[in-house]
Scaffold this motif. Sequence first.
Motif, short mmCIF file in Angstrom:
data_model
loop_
_atom_site.label_atom_id
_atom_site.label_comp_id
_atom_site.label_asym_id
_atom_site.label_seq_id
_atom_site.Cartn_x
_atom_site.Cartn_y
_atom_site.Cartn_z
N VAL A 108 0.86 -1.15 0.13
CA VAL A 108 -0.12 -0.03 0.03
C VAL A 108 0.76 1.25 0.02
N ASN A 109 0.27 2.40 -0.38
CA ASN A 109 1.07 3.70 -0.42
C ASN A 109 0.63 4.38 0.95
N THR A 110 1.75 4.35 1.74
CA THR A 110 1.43 5.08 3.24
C THR A 110 1.61 6.45 3.04
N GLY A 111 2.25 6.85 2.07
CA GLY A 111 2.27 8.20 1.61
C GLY A 111 0.89 8.89 1.18
N ASP A 112 -0.24 7.93 1.00
CA ASP A 112 -1.55 8.48 0.59
C ASP A 112 -2.43 8.72 1.84
N TYR A 113 -3.06 9.92 1.85
CA TYR A 113 -3.84 10.03 3.08
C TYR A 113 -5.05 9.29 3.10
N ASN A 114 -5.51 8.63 1.93
CA ASN A 114 -6.68 7.67 1.88
C ASN A 114 -6.41 6.35 2.68
N THR A 115 -5.18 6.08 2.45
CA THR A 115 -4.63 4.73 2.96
C THR A 115 -4.86 4.83 4.53
N LEU A 116 -4.55 6.16 4.93
CA LEU A 116 -4.46 6.37 6.49
C LEU A 116 -5.86 6.19 7.09
N SER A 136 6.54 6.72 -5.38
CA SER A 136 6.90 8.36 -5.95
C SER A 136 7.11 9.17 -4.97
N TYR A 137 7.71 8.59 -3.68
CA TYR A 137 7.81 9.70 -2.74
C TYR A 137 6.77 10.36 -2.13
N ASP A 138 5.58 9.83 -2.27
CA ASP A 138 4.40 10.29 -1.97
C ASP A 138 4.42 10.64 -0.43
N TYR A 139 3.58 11.45 0.09
CA TYR A 139 3.70 12.05 1.59
C TYR A 139 2.10 12.37 1.92
N ILE A 140 1.83 12.74 3.27
CA ILE A 140 0.73 13.25 3.87
C ILE A 140 1.07 14.67 4.52
N GLN A 191 7.15 21.91 -2.50
CA GLN A 191 7.41 20.81 -1.74
C GLN A 191 8.61 20.05 -2.69
N ASN A 192 9.56 19.34 -1.77
CA ASN A 192 10.45 18.37 -2.47
C ASN A 192 11.45 19.08 -3.26
N ILE A 193 11.94 20.26 -2.69
CA ILE A 193 13.01 20.97 -3.22
C ILE A 193 14.35 20.22 -3.23
N LYS A 194 14.81 19.60 -4.22
CA LYS A 194 16.32 18.93 -4.14
C LYS A 194 17.49 19.98 -4.09
N LEU A 195 18.13 19.80 -3.22
CA LEU A 195 19.27 20.64 -3.02
C LEU A 195 20.65 19.50 -2.94
N SER A 196 21.77 20.15 -3.34
CA SER A 196 23.06 19.68 -2.97
C SER A 196 23.35 19.62 -1.59
#
Length: 289
Positions: A148-156, A245-249, A190-195
């Motif tokens: 399951v996708n635990t980054g999906d609030y529907n799963t929660l 896909s790096y999903d999150y709540i 969200q998810n700004i990738k920096l060195s």
Amino acid sequence: VVQLYSASCSLISEVDDTYSGDDETLTANLTANQTYAIAVKDYFDDSGSFSIEITQQAPIVDPEIAPSKQWTILIYIAGDNDLTSYVQPDINEMKAANSAFFSFANVIVLRDLYGSGNTDLLKITSGAEEKISSSLLGIDKDSSNNEVNTGDYNTLSKFITYGKTYFPSTNTMLILWNHGGGWRKKSQVQNIKLSKEESKKQLLKLLNKTKSKSQASSIFTIPKVKPSKGNFNVYKDICWDETSSYDYITTDNLKTVLSSNSVTVVGFDACLMGMVEVAAQIKSYAQYM
């Protein structure tokens, strides 16, 4: 290519493993007593033959509704990330509680580990963990391929509904286990990738701002910097699922979930979630945080 169509010729599902070998597997949830069509295509117009094997998965059987207790503790372990090695030690700590505790409390864990096909539902008792099933979540205790996708609030949301339904109690505690990033504006990128170097520069700049007090920094302008597989990400929120896909709540997602499924206590086994801004989001749907 294998394609599955409804009787009205609508494509339901397909699998295209052109270069991976001869065997292809297509999985779909179908309605009983309906007509379907299977199409098999060859990109190269080669001659030959094929065979189709159709198997039916047994329906997932939910547990019987347990007797009501004083507490049900629902622990949502989003371990599909670089924290996966810490999951089992924490579960072992839960199992170390004495039997008197479990006489008045149900402890139910949704455990998702790094990679695919390793999500389980567990009922924790003194010295033991028992796999259980949920048709709502699509988790079968007898399967070794649950995901399951635990980054999906529907799963929660489904997890809370399941816990309340099959393990009723006077009070419900929800614990979210993962990395935490606190609160941010909805409009915050969200998810700004920096060195690593860029992250250090940005963090030092913000710290210098705060020290000089020439410009007060809002809480959402201070990033949480965390390494992940060699990259440094700036993010806030909770429950990242790398395989999905790096999903999150988000904290707003959390408010949405709890607004229709309130609990007595919300706990965070995650950094930076004890903020007054987080509490403000969920204050109407939990008595304690």
